[in-house]
Design an enzyme around this catalytic site. Structure first.
Site, short mmCIF file in Angstrom:
data_model
loop_
_atom_site.label_atom_id
_atom_site.label_comp_id
_atom_site.label_asym_id
_atom_site.label_seq_id
_atom_site.Cartn_x
_atom_site.Cartn_y
_atom_site.Cartn_z
N ILE A 187 10.61 3.05 -1.46
CA ILE A 187 10.15 4.15 -0.45
C ILE A 187 10.26 5.48 -0.83
CG2 ILE A 187 12.57 3.96 0.41
CD1 ILE A 187 11.60 4.71 3.14
N SER A 188 9.29 6.44 -0.86
CA SER A 188 9.23 7.50 -1.38
C SER A 188 10.30 8.53 -0.92
CB SER A 188 7.83 8.30 -1.00
OG SER A 188 6.85 7.57 -1.71
#
Length: 227
Positions: free
Chosen positions: A76-77
Site C-alpha cells: 500500500i503506497s
C-alpha cells in the site's frame, strides 16, 4: 490487531498522519510545485479509514507515513505519495478517473471521496476481490474494480479525465495515453524495478501526444503485465 485499538486512537493517528503529509508537501514544494495539499485531498486523507484497507496485522501501523505490505508481494503506497498523486491529477467532483493497481484500495478510496467515479484495475485476483469487498463495506459506491491487465487499461470506460498508476512501468503504456481525454493528466512512476524511478505527470495534447514533467524520484513495485 485491528480490534485492539480504540477508534478514537485511529482518528488521532489519522490526524498525525495528515500533519506529516502536510510537512512533506512543504519540504518537497520546489520539486513538486505544490506547497500544500488541496482542501479536497486533505479532507479525503483525514476521512479514509486506512486501517480497514490493510491486513489486520498491519492495522496498528496503518497511519504511519510509509508503505506497508499487503500480500502477494505488493504494498500500500505511502500516504504522502497517494495525496501527491491525487493533487497532481487536478481532479474534481465531476472527474472520472482510472486507477491502475488497486492493491488495498486506498488510492481508490481517497479518489472516491473527491471524484464522481473511479474505475480500478488489479492484476492479482485475490487482492482485487478483497479490495472491492472492503471498499463496498466502507460505502464507496462510486468505485468499480475489475481484475485485469493494467497495461491495457479499461477501454470500455474511456476516455478518462485522469489516470493514476500505482506501480512502476519501464515506459509509459500507449494504451493508457490513448484512454486519456485531451487535456487530461496521468500520474505514473516510470523506471525499471532495479533502477531509479521517477514519478511523472503527463498532460495529453489535442494532437494525441503528451507533455511530461518529472516530479520526484520514487520506489514502487513493478507494474506487471498479464501473462
Amino acid at each position: 490487531m485491528a480490534g485492539d485499538i480504540h477508534p478514537q486512537n485511529y482518528a488521532a493517528a489519522r490526524e498525525r498522519m495528515v500533519a506529516e503529509v502536510d510537512a512533506m508537501y512543504a519540504e518537497t514544494r520546489h520539486e513538486t510545485g505544490l506547497a500544500v495539499m488541496s482542501p479536497a485531498t486533505r479532507a479525503a486523507l483525514g476521512k479514509v479509514q486506512r486501517h480497514r484497507l490493510v491486513p489486520p496485522a498491519q492495522a496498528s501501523a496503518a497511519y504511519r507515513n510509509h508503505p506497508l505490505p499487503i500480500g502477494g508481494g505488493q504494498t500500500i503506497s505511502q500516504p504522502y505519495v497517494v495525496a501527491l498523486s491525487t493533487d497532481l491529477m487536478q481532479v474534481d467532483a465531476a472527474s472520472v478517473v482510472l486507477d491502475i493497481g488497486t492493491g488495498s484500495g486506498y488510492q481508490a478510496a481517497v479518489l472516491a471521496e473527491i471524484v464522481r467515479q473511479v474505475y480500478s484495475i488489479e492484476l492479482l485476483e485475490s487482492l482485487g476481490q478483497a479490495a472491492a469487498s472492503r471498499l463496498a463495506e466502507l460505502g464507496y459506491r462510486n468505485v468499480e474494480v475489475r481484475i485485469g491487465d493494467g497495461y491495457a487499461g479499461w477501454p470500455e470506460k474511456a476516455p478518462f479525465d485522469a489516470i493514476v498508476v500505482t506501480a512502476a512501468a519501464p515506459q509509459v503504456p500507449p494504451a493508457l495515453v490513448a484512454q486519456l481525454k485531451p487535456g487530461g493528466r496521468m500520474v505514473i512512476p516510470v523506471g525499471e524495478a532495479d533502477n531509479v524511478q521517477y514519478l511523472k505527470v503527463l498532460t495529453k495534447r489535442a494532437d494525441g501526444g503528451y507533455d511530461e514533467r518529472r516530479v520526484l524520484p520514487v520506489r514502487f513495485v513493478p507494474l506487471v503485465p498479464k501473462k
